[in-house]
Design a protein around this motif. Structure first.
Motif, PDB file in Angstrom:
ATOM      1  N   UNK A 303       0.816  -1.210   0.000  1.00 15.16           N
ATOM      2  CA  UNK A 303       0.000   0.000   0.000  1.00 15.16           C
ATOM      3  C   UNK A 303       0.848   1.258   0.000  1.00 15.16           C
ATOM      4  N   UNK A 304       1.987   1.205   0.692  1.00 18.45           N
ATOM      5  CA  UNK A 304       2.863   2.366   0.728  1.00 18.45           C
ATOM      6  C   UNK A 304       2.500   3.312   1.856  1.00 18.45           C
ATOM      7  N   UNK A 305       3.478   4.044   2.363  1.00 19.27           N
ATOM      8  CA  UNK A 305       3.189   4.987   3.454  1.00 19.27           C
ATOM      9  C   UNK A 305       2.298   6.138   3.014  1.00 19.27           C
ATOM     10  N   UNK A 306       2.342   6.495   1.725  1.00 22.77           N
ATOM     11  CA  UNK A 306       1.516   7.599   1.263  1.00 22.77           C
ATOM     12  C   UNK A 306       0.037   7.233   1.325  1.00 22.77           C
ATOM     13  N   UNK A 307      -0.340   6.174   0.608  1.00 24.26           N
ATOM     14  CA  UNK A 307      -1.744   5.785   0.580  1.00 24.26           C
ATOM     15  C   UNK A 307      -2.182   5.208   1.919  1.00 24.26           C
ATOM     16  N   UNK A 308      -1.357   4.355   2.523  1.00 23.16           N
ATOM     17  CA  UNK A 308      -1.746   3.709   3.771  1.00 23.16           C
ATOM     18  C   UNK A 308      -1.902   4.663   4.923  1.00 23.16           C
ATOM     19  N   UNK A 309      -0.858   5.445   5.206  1.00 26.44           N
ATOM     20  CA  UNK A 309      -0.893   6.330   6.368  1.00 26.44           C
ATOM     21  C   UNK A 309      -1.834   7.510   6.164  1.00 26.44           C
ATOM     22  N   UNK A 310      -1.773   8.132   4.998  1.00 25.35           N
ATOM     23  CA  UNK A 310      -2.638   9.297   4.747  1.00 25.35           C
ATOM     24  C   UNK A 310      -4.097   8.868   4.692  1.00 25.35           C
ATOM     25  N   UNK A 311      -4.379   7.711   4.065  1.00 23.04           N
ATOM     26  CA  UNK A 311      -5.749   7.226   4.028  1.00 23.04           C
ATOM     27  C   UNK A 311      -6.268   6.901   5.418  1.00 23.04           C
ATOM     28  N   UNK A 317      -9.850  11.330  10.838  1.00 26.56           N
ATOM     29  CA  UNK A 317     -10.421  12.668  10.840  1.00 26.56           C
ATOM     30  C   UNK A 317     -11.904  12.637  10.473  1.00 26.56           C
ATOM     31  N   UNK A 318     -12.291  11.721   9.585  1.00 29.12           N
ATOM     32  CA  UNK A 318     -13.692  11.629   9.191  1.00 29.12           C
ATOM     33  C   UNK A 318     -14.582  11.225  10.355  1.00 29.12           C
ATOM     34  N   UNK A 319     -14.013  10.498  11.320  1.00 26.26           N
ATOM     35  CA  UNK A 319     -14.778  10.084  12.486  1.00 26.26           C
ATOM     36  C   UNK A 319     -14.658  11.094  13.615  1.00 26.26           C
ATOM     37  N   UNK A 320     -13.432  11.554  13.871  1.00 30.97           N
ATOM     38  CA  UNK A 320     -13.216  12.475  14.985  1.00 30.97           C
ATOM     39  C   UNK A 320     -13.765  13.858  14.673  1.00 30.97           C
ATOM     40  N   UNK A 321     -13.515  14.331  13.454  1.00 31.00           N
ATOM     41  CA  UNK A 321     -13.987  15.653  13.051  1.00 31.00           C
ATOM     42  C   UNK A 321     -14.755  15.521  11.747  1.00 31.00           C
ATOM     43  N   UNK A 360      -9.074   1.283  -2.886  1.00 36.07           N
ATOM     44  CA  UNK A 360     -10.013   2.393  -3.088  1.00 36.07           C
ATOM     45  C   UNK A 360     -10.518   3.004  -1.793  1.00 36.07           C
ATOM     46  N   UNK A 361     -10.636   2.199  -0.734  1.00 35.05           N
ATOM     47  CA  UNK A 361     -11.083   2.742   0.551  1.00 35.05           C
ATOM     48  C   UNK A 361     -10.087   3.787   1.054  1.00 35.05           C
ATOM     49  N   UNK A 362      -8.804   3.447   1.026  1.00 34.24           N
ATOM     50  CA  UNK A 362      -7.780   4.396   1.453  1.00 34.24           C
ATOM     51  C   UNK A 362      -7.718   5.604   0.525  1.00 34.24           C
ATOM     52  N   UNK A 363      -7.883   5.385  -0.778  1.00 30.73           N
ATOM     53  CA  UNK A 363      -7.862   6.501  -1.730  1.00 30.73           C
ATOM     54  C   UNK A 363      -9.004   7.467  -1.469  1.00 30.73           C
ATOM     55  N   UNK A 364     -10.172   6.948  -1.108  1.00 30.87           N
ATOM     56  CA  UNK A 364     -11.317   7.819  -0.817  1.00 30.87           C
ATOM     57  C   UNK A 364     -11.036   8.734   0.366  1.00 30.87           C
ATOM     58  N   UNK A 365     -10.448   8.190   1.415  1.00 29.75           N
ATOM     59  CA  UNK A 365     -10.182   9.015   2.594  1.00 29.75           C
ATOM     60  C   UNK A 365      -8.964   9.910   2.392  1.00 29.75           C
ATOM     61  N   UNK A 366      -8.055   9.509   1.517  1.00 28.88           N
ATOM     62  CA  UNK A 366      -6.996  10.443   1.107  1.00 28.88           C
ATOM     63  C   UNK A 366      -7.626  11.653   0.413  1.00 28.88           C
TER      64      UNK A 366
END
Length: 552
Positions: A303-311, A317-321, A360-366
């Motif tokens: 997945x990579x740190x970009x897609x994995x961590x950012x997603x 954030x979508x849950x907390x804020x 795609x789930x991680x991409x959506x939240x990115x």
């Protein structure tokens, strides 16, 4: 969930700003650019490995469609590889039959002979169908992301998946993973739509797509979590009686979707269960066994740190804020992504493509996170620049990996080199033992079994230099003893390093290990194909060693 959370017409949501107007104006052109990028990355090297079958799963899916094209009718045994996949491949074969002339003197209705002698057009057409489904998936993700966080979120989500190496690679093969991903994306998108003020029909269609996903690949049933959780979140508002009615109707639609996507499993449940159990047994015995920690490390690399961590950060954030939307509307997507990832990490067999539904789930939240960062600016040009910069940072690893893999695949694969060497160096009619993942060699017995007319044989074998070999292709080379190889007339043995590693790594393969060790001890090494070209640069494929067995 309160009415205020579900109301899409609050002033905060609809108040336009300069950045939103700019994205609305250029969104269509940007989406066309994303689709063009997705098509370009997937059609590049679409003919990789042809005419050699370098992916072990592709021939099976195509041959089911070939049988359907030749025999016709409604025999559900012809759909043992899923109705949806077989039907699309049948359409691809029809396009080849309509637009291309068969080689030599082959009759047009002898599609199996045509495929055996010249498989290239069939693979290109079937792979093209997979590319088309991948582009439709990008459209679904764009619409899904747009509903989650506006035009920015939709474009970023579609753009990240368009260049992700794992999705690009699977989109260039005749395998069901892209079909599965499209159905899963539709189910998730409709469940989200239901929670953001959509009609009841959105929830029911989500259940229907769950059945289609399970029909494409059995683990697609896991996406049931999304509409089920959406219904549970709406339970306080709609009441128990209506929730039960919707759940019952949803299960019926899911069953209908599964039956339409895979009638073979419905009409022949015993045979389907035997095939499923066989695959599960292979997975349990595979040498890719890994503890959850090792699996997490492997999937994190994919997945990579970009897609994995950012997603993951975007999901938090979508849950907390939750911002202007509702916290609950993101829960089905997050729950499915987390549950699917954890489940696959606990499985004994780990291939990178198994984790594809999480991409795609991680991409959506990115995309959602990028949209929120960009929305902080009040100036349109600053918002555009911010979005492009963040998208470039997120996509740079995927683009780099794609370029690297494309460069490697542009060089001659070891399996291609081994096949070329075999047809030029081995004596005519030599007995050969191999496996599909090691090397593909034309088989005289395969042509004869397909009913080849002797007068057409020269034309049918033209692509192979007019040569064919008597080939024995056991699924596991270690299943045969040296005496059995000799009795079968095997003279040459092709062994890939991953076959040898698989047999040596499991205690349950002690008999196969002993058989293969005995065979190799008596054999004489002939030639070795390393995954490097003449300049020393890395190429694709395994290390392949050719052994010559002594005469009895």
């Amino acid at each position: 969930m309160s009415t205020q959370d579900r109301e899409p017409s609050s002033p905060h949501v609809t108040r336009p700003d300069a950045g939103a107007a700019t994205y609305e104006r250029w969104e269509r052109w940007a989406l066309l650019g994303v689709l063009f990028l997705g098509a370009a990355t997937r059609t590049c090297q679409l003919d990789w490995g042809l005419p050699y079958e370098l992916h072990p799963d592709e021939p099976g899916y195509l041959r089911c469609a070939l049988r359907l094209a030749e025999e016709g009718g409604t025999d559900t045994h012809l759909f043992s590889r899923s109705h949806m996949i077989t039907s699309l491949n049948r359409l691809a074969i029809g396009l080849v039959d309509w637009t291309t002339d068969p080689p030599g003197n082959l009759p047009r209705d002898r599609l199996t002979l045509w495929f055996l002698s010249s498989p290239r057009p069939f693979y290109l057409a079937a792979r093209g169908m997979t590319v088309a489904l991948a582009l439709v998936t990008l459209l679904v993700l764009h619409r899904f992301g747009r509903r989650m966080g506006g035009p920015v979120a939709g474009l970023v989500a579609a753009g990240l998946v368009a260049v992700h190496p794992l999705h690009v690679e699977q989109s260039r093969l005749v395998v069901p993973d892209v079909h599965l991903l499209l159905a899963m994306s539709c189910a998730l998108s409709l469940a989200h739509r239901y929670l953001t003020g959509g009609r009841t029909s959105s929830l029911l269609w989500s259940f229907a797509w769950v059945g289609v996903a399970a029909g494409a690949k059995y683990n697609g049933a896991s996406v049931t979590l999304a509409p089920a959780l959406a219904l549970l979140l709406e339970f306080p508002r709609i009441g128990g009686r209506r929730a039960i009615a919707l759940g019952t109707a949803g299960c019926a639609l899911a069953a209908t979707g599964f039956a339409l996507a895979n009638p073979y499993a419905v009409l022949h449940p015993k045979l389907a269960y035997i095939g499923f159990s066989y695959q599960m047994r292979l997975a349990a015995e595979a040498h890719f066994w890994a503890a959850p920690v090792s699996a997490l490390r492997e999937y994190a690399t994919v997945l990579g740190p970009d897609l994995g961590l950012v997603g993951a950060l975007g999901a938090v954030f979508a849950v907390v804020r939750p911002g202007s939307g509702s916290r609950a509307q993101h829960l089905p997507t997050i729950a499915f992504g987390a549950a699917f990832f954890c489940y696959m990490a606990s499985r004994p067999l780990h291939y990178p493509r198994y984790i594809l539904p999480v991409v795609p789930v991680l991409a959506l939240f990115c995309g959602l996170l990028v949209a929120r960062v960009a929305a902080r600016s009040k100036h349109a040009h600053v918002k555009c620049a911010t979005t492009l910069l963040l998208l470039a940072v997120l996509a740079v690893r995927g683009v780099a990996e794609y370029v690297a893999s494309t460069t490697v695949r542009g060089r001659e694969d070891t399996r291609v080199r081994a096949s070329v060497w075999a047809r030029s160096a081995l004596p005519m009619g030599a007995g050969v033992a191999t496996e599909p993942r090691a090397v593909q060699i034309p088989s005289r017995s395969a042509f004869e079994a397909a009913g080849m007319d002797p007068s057409c044989r020269e034309a049918a074998l033209a692509e192979w230099g007019g040569r064919a070999y008597d080939v024995t292709v056991p699924w596991n080379l270690g299943e045969r003893t040296l005496a059995e190889y000799r009795a079968m007339g095997v003279r040459y043995l092709f062994l890939a390093d991953w076959t040898w590693d698989r047999i040596r790594s499991r205690e349950g393969y002690a008999r196969q290990l002993a058989n293969l060790a005995e065979t190799l001890e008596a054999a004489r090494p002939t030639v070795t194909f390393e995954p490097r070209d003449e300049a020393g640069r890395a190429t694709d494929g395994p290390v392949i060693r050719v052994y010559e067995l002594p005469a009895q």
